[in-house]
Design a protein around this motif. Structure first.
Motif, PDB file in Angstrom:
ATOM      1  N   VAL A  94      26.040  42.820  74.934  1.00  0.00           N
ATOM      2  CA  VAL A  94      25.380  43.862  74.141  1.00  0.00           C
ATOM      3  C   VAL A  94      26.011  43.943  72.753  1.00  0.00           C
ATOM      4  O   VAL A  94      25.299  44.035  71.738  1.00  0.00           O
ATOM      5  CB  VAL A  94      25.452  45.232  74.868  1.00  0.00           C
ATOM      6  N   LEU A  95      27.341  43.877  72.678  1.00  0.00           N
ATOM      7  CA  LEU A  95      28.005  43.967  71.368  1.00  0.00           C
ATOM      8  C   LEU A  95      27.673  42.748  70.501  1.00  0.00           C
ATOM      9  O   LEU A  95      27.414  42.882  69.304  1.00  0.00           O
ATOM     10  CB  LEU A  95      29.526  44.120  71.541  1.00  0.00           C
ATOM     11  N   CYS A  96      27.649  41.559  71.109  1.00  0.00           N
ATOM     12  CA  CYS A  96      27.261  40.346  70.353  1.00  0.00           C
ATOM     13  C   CYS A  96      25.812  40.477  69.865  1.00  0.00           C
ATOM     14  O   CYS A  96      25.516  40.201  68.692  1.00  0.00           O
ATOM     15  CB  CYS A  96      27.390  39.093  71.217  1.00  0.00           C
ATOM     16  N   ALA A  97      24.927  40.894  70.752  1.00  0.00           N
ATOM     17  CA  ALA A  97      23.509  40.997  70.377  1.00  0.00           C
ATOM     18  C   ALA A  97      23.305  42.068  69.306  1.00  0.00           C
ATOM     19  O   ALA A  97      22.421  41.932  68.455  1.00  0.00           O
ATOM     20  CB  ALA A  97      22.651  41.284  71.617  1.00  0.00           C
ATOM     21  N   ALA A  98      24.128  43.126  69.325  1.00  0.00           N
ATOM     22  CA  ALA A  98      24.029  44.151  68.272  1.00  0.00           C
ATOM     23  C   ALA A  98      24.383  43.536  66.916  1.00  0.00           C
ATOM     24  O   ALA A  98      23.698  43.771  65.917  1.00  0.00           O
ATOM     25  CB  ALA A  98      24.954  45.328  68.584  1.00  0.00           C
ATOM     26  N   ALA A  99      25.431  42.726  66.884  1.00  0.00           N
ATOM     27  CA  ALA A  99      25.816  42.061  65.629  1.00  0.00           C
ATOM     28  C   ALA A  99      24.696  41.142  65.143  1.00  0.00           C
ATOM     29  O   ALA A  99      24.488  40.980  63.937  1.00  0.00           O
ATOM     30  CB  ALA A  99      27.110  41.272  65.831  1.00  0.00           C
ATOM     31  N   LEU A 100      23.963  40.563  66.094  1.00  0.00           N
ATOM     32  CA  LEU A 100      22.949  39.545  65.783  1.00  0.00           C
ATOM     33  C   LEU A 100      21.523  40.101  65.786  1.00  0.00           C
ATOM     34  O   LEU A 100      20.564  39.340  65.669  1.00  0.00           O
ATOM     35  CB  LEU A 100      23.047  38.416  66.825  1.00  0.00           C
ATOM     36  N   HIS A 101      21.352  41.448  65.892  1.00  0.00           N
ATOM     37  CA  HIS A 101      20.046  42.004  66.240  1.00  0.00           C
ATOM     38  C   HIS A 101      18.965  41.745  65.186  1.00  0.00           C
ATOM     39  O   HIS A 101      17.790  41.731  65.505  1.00  0.00           O
ATOM     40  CB  HIS A 101      20.132  43.501  66.572  1.00  0.00           C
ATOM     41  N   ASP A 102      19.346  41.534  63.920  1.00  0.00           N
ATOM     42  CA  ASP A 102      18.336  41.273  62.882  1.00  0.00           C
ATOM     43  C   ASP A 102      18.276  39.798  62.482  1.00  0.00           C
ATOM     44  O   ASP A 102      17.592  39.449  61.522  1.00  0.00           O
ATOM     45  CB  ASP A 102      18.619  42.134  61.643  1.00  0.00           C
ATOM     46  N   TYR A 103      19.004  38.954  63.215  1.00  0.00           N
ATOM     47  CA  TYR A 103      19.080  37.538  62.824  1.00  0.00           C
ATOM     48  C   TYR A 103      17.711  36.846  62.882  1.00  0.00           C
ATOM     49  O   TYR A 103      17.271  36.229  61.891  1.00  0.00           O
ATOM     50  CB  TYR A 103      20.095  36.798  63.709  1.00  0.00           C
ATOM     51  N   LEU A 104      17.005  36.960  64.007  1.00  0.00           N
ATOM     52  CA  LEU A 104      15.719  36.260  64.122  1.00  0.00           C
ATOM     53  C   LEU A 104      14.698  36.835  63.143  1.00  0.00           C
ATOM     54  O   LEU A 104      13.932  36.094  62.527  1.00  0.00           O
ATOM     55  CB  LEU A 104      15.178  36.357  65.558  1.00  0.00           C
ATOM     56  N   GLU A 105      14.731  38.166  62.989  1.00  0.00           N
ATOM     57  CA  GLU A 105      13.735  38.820  62.144  1.00  0.00           C
ATOM     58  C   GLU A 105      13.952  38.536  60.659  1.00  0.00           C
ATOM     59  O   GLU A 105      13.005  38.332  59.907  1.00  0.00           O
ATOM     60  CB  GLU A 105      13.797  40.328  62.397  1.00  0.00           C
ATOM     61  N   ASP A 106      15.206  38.547  60.229  1.00  0.00           N
ATOM     62  CA  ASP A 106      15.483  38.478  58.785  1.00  0.00           C
ATOM     63  C   ASP A 106      16.051  37.150  58.300  1.00  0.00           C
ATOM     64  O   ASP A 106      16.096  36.908  57.092  1.00  0.00           O
ATOM     65  CB  ASP A 106      16.465  39.602  58.386  1.00  0.00           C
ATOM     66  N   CYS A 107      16.530  36.308  59.197  1.00  0.00           N
ATOM     67  CA  CYS A 107      17.198  35.065  58.767  1.00  0.00           C
ATOM     68  C   CYS A 107      16.492  33.815  59.272  1.00  0.00           C
ATOM     69  O   CYS A 107      16.969  32.704  59.055  1.00  0.00           O
ATOM     70  CB  CYS A 107      18.648  35.051  59.250  1.00  0.00           C
ATOM     71  N   CYS A 108      15.372  33.991  59.994  1.00  0.00           N
ATOM     72  CA  CYS A 108      14.660  32.837  60.546  1.00  0.00           C
ATOM     73  C   CYS A 108      13.169  32.960  60.247  1.00  0.00           C
ATOM     74  O   CYS A 108      12.651  34.054  60.081  1.00  0.00           O
ATOM     75  CB  CYS A 108      14.842  32.759  62.062  1.00  0.00           C
ATOM     76  N   GLY A 109      12.508  31.825  60.196  1.00  0.00           N
ATOM     77  CA  GLY A 109      11.055  31.824  60.069  1.00  0.00           C
ATOM     78  C   GLY A 109      10.550  31.945  58.644  1.00  0.00           C
ATOM     79  O   GLY A 109       9.353  31.882  58.405  1.00  0.00           O
ATOM     80  N   GLY A 110      11.446  32.152  57.687  1.00  0.00           N
ATOM     81  CA  GLY A 110      11.005  32.283  56.299  1.00  0.00           C
ATOM     82  C   GLY A 110      11.297  31.030  55.495  1.00  0.00           C
ATOM     83  O   GLY A 110      11.800  30.032  56.018  1.00  0.00           O
ATOM     84  N   GLU A 111      10.971  31.119  54.213  1.00  0.00           N
ATOM     85  CA  GLU A 111      11.193  30.031  53.263  1.00  0.00           C
ATOM     86  C   GLU A 111      12.675  29.610  53.250  1.00  0.00           C
ATOM     87  O   GLU A 111      13.551  30.458  53.057  1.00  0.00           O
ATOM     88  CB  GLU A 111      10.784  30.573  51.884  1.00  0.00           C
ATOM     89  N   GLY A 112      12.946  28.323  53.478  1.00  0.00           N
ATOM     90  CA  GLY A 112      14.322  27.827  53.419  1.00  0.00           C
ATOM     91  C   GLY A 112      15.210  28.294  54.562  1.00  0.00           C
ATOM     92  O   GLY A 112      16.429  28.111  54.512  1.00  0.00           O
ATOM     93  N   GLN A 113      14.593  28.919  55.591  1.00  0.00           N
ATOM     94  CA  GLN A 113      15.376  29.396  56.739  1.00  0.00           C
ATOM     95  C   GLN A 113      15.091  28.520  57.954  1.00  0.00           C
ATOM     96  O   GLN A 113      14.079  27.824  57.989  1.00  0.00           O
ATOM     97  CB  GLN A 113      14.980  30.849  57.073  1.00  0.00           C
ATOM     98  N   PRO A 114      15.976  28.568  58.977  1.00  0.00           N
ATOM     99  CA  PRO A 114      15.626  27.881  60.225  1.00  0.00           C
ATOM    100  C   PRO A 114      14.324  28.464  60.783  1.00  0.00           C
ATOM    101  O   PRO A 114      14.002  29.625  60.490  1.00  0.00           O
ATOM    102  CB  PRO A 114      16.788  28.216  61.172  1.00  0.00           C
ATOM    103  N   THR A 115      13.575  27.696  61.568  1.00  0.00           N
ATOM    104  CA  THR A 115      12.388  28.263  62.214  1.00  0.00           C
ATOM    105  C   THR A 115      12.843  29.238  63.297  1.00  0.00           C
ATOM    106  O   THR A 115      14.011  29.245  63.695  1.00  0.00           O
ATOM    107  CB  THR A 115      11.533  27.166  62.886  1.00  0.00           C
ATOM    108  N   LEU A 116      11.900  30.072  63.781  1.00  0.00           N
ATOM    109  CA  LEU A 116      12.234  31.010  64.857  1.00  0.00           C
ATOM    110  C   LEU A 116      12.752  30.268  66.081  1.00  0.00           C
ATOM    111  O   LEU A 116      13.707  30.698  66.723  1.00  0.00           O
ATOM    112  CB  LEU A 116      10.990  31.811  65.246  1.00  0.00           C
TER     113      LEU A 116
END
Ligand code: ZN
Length: 186
Positions: free
Chosen positions: A54-76
Motif C-alpha cells: 500500500v505504501l509503495c502504491a501510494a508513492a506510485l499512485h499517479d505514475y500511470l495517469e501522469d507519466c505514461c501514455g503521453g507524448e515522449g512517455q512510456p505507453t500505459l
C-alpha cells in the motif's frame, strides 16, 4: 532480499524520477512529487498503515495517469509492466485500481471514481482516502491560482461523496478526512 523499508524508498525514488518535470497546480508551482510523498506520510505516520504494498502504491499512485501514455512517455502497457517488474503484481494492481481511464471526459472520470469506490481492493481504498485528504488540505491552504470559490467547493463536495462510498474501510483515516473536510470553503 528487499526489506519493507528498501521497497518503499525505491518506490519514492522511482516516482521522484518519473514526476521530475511536473509541478502542482498551486500558485507556487511546488514539485509534483510532494503530493505522492504526502500520501505516503499520511498513511504511514497519521494512520499507522504498515502494509508495504500500500505504501509503495501510494508513492506510485499517479505514475500511470501522469507519466505514461503521453507524448515522449512510456505507453500505459510499458508502465504497467515496469511497475510489475520492479514492485510486484500486487503493487501494480493497486496502482491500476486508482488510475482513471484518461480517454474519458473529466466529468465522466469523476463520476466513475464515485461509482467504483466501494468495489476497489481495500489497499486502493486506503490510497484514495489519503489522496482526498491531501487534496482537500492543499485546496484549503494553497489552492490552484485559477480556481474560483465554486470550484474549490465542488471539489470538496465531490470528495465527500467519494469518501462516503469508502466508509467502513479505516476509521482513523475517515476521521482525518472529516477534519480536512471541515475546512470546506463557504
Ligand atoms: Zn493523487
Amino acid at each position: 532480499m528487499d526489506t519493507a523499508l528498501t521497497r518503499v524508498i525505491d518506490a519514492i525514488a522511482f516516482a521522484a524520477h518519473a514526476h521530475r518535470l511536473q509541478k502542482r497546480k498551486d500558485a507556487e508551482g511546488t514539485p509534483y512529487i510532494n503530493h505522492p510523498v504526502e500520501l505516503v506520510r499520511i498513511l504511514a505516520v497519521e494512520a499507522r498503515v504498515q502494509d508495504t504494498d500500500v505504501l509503495c502504491a501510494a508513492a506510485l499512485h499517479d505514475y500511470l495517469e501522469d507519466c505514461c501514455g503521453g507524448e515522449g512517455q512510456p505507453t500505459l502497457e510499458e508502465g504497467r509492466r515496469m511497475l510489475e517488474h520492479r514492485f510486484g503484481a500486487s503493487v501494480r494492481l493497486l496502482v491500476e485500481a486508482v488510475t482513471d481511464d484518461k480517454s474519458l471526459p473529466k466529468a465522466e472520470r469523476k463520476r466513475l471514481q464515485v461509482e467504483h469506490a466501494a468495489h476497489i481492493p481495500e489497499g486502493a481504498r486506503l490510497i484514495k482516502l489519503a489522496d482526498k485528504i491531501a487534496n482537500l488540505r492543499d485546496i484549503a491552504t494553497s489552492p490552484p491560482a485559477d480556481w474560483p470559490l465554486y470550484r474549490r467547493r465542488d471539489y470538496f463536495d465531490w470528495a465527500g461523496q467519494l469518501v462516503d462510498r469508502l466508509r467502513g474501510t479505516h476509521a482513523a483515516l475517515e476521521a482525518v478526512f472529516d477534519q480536512a473536510f471541515a475546512a470546506r470553503p463557504v
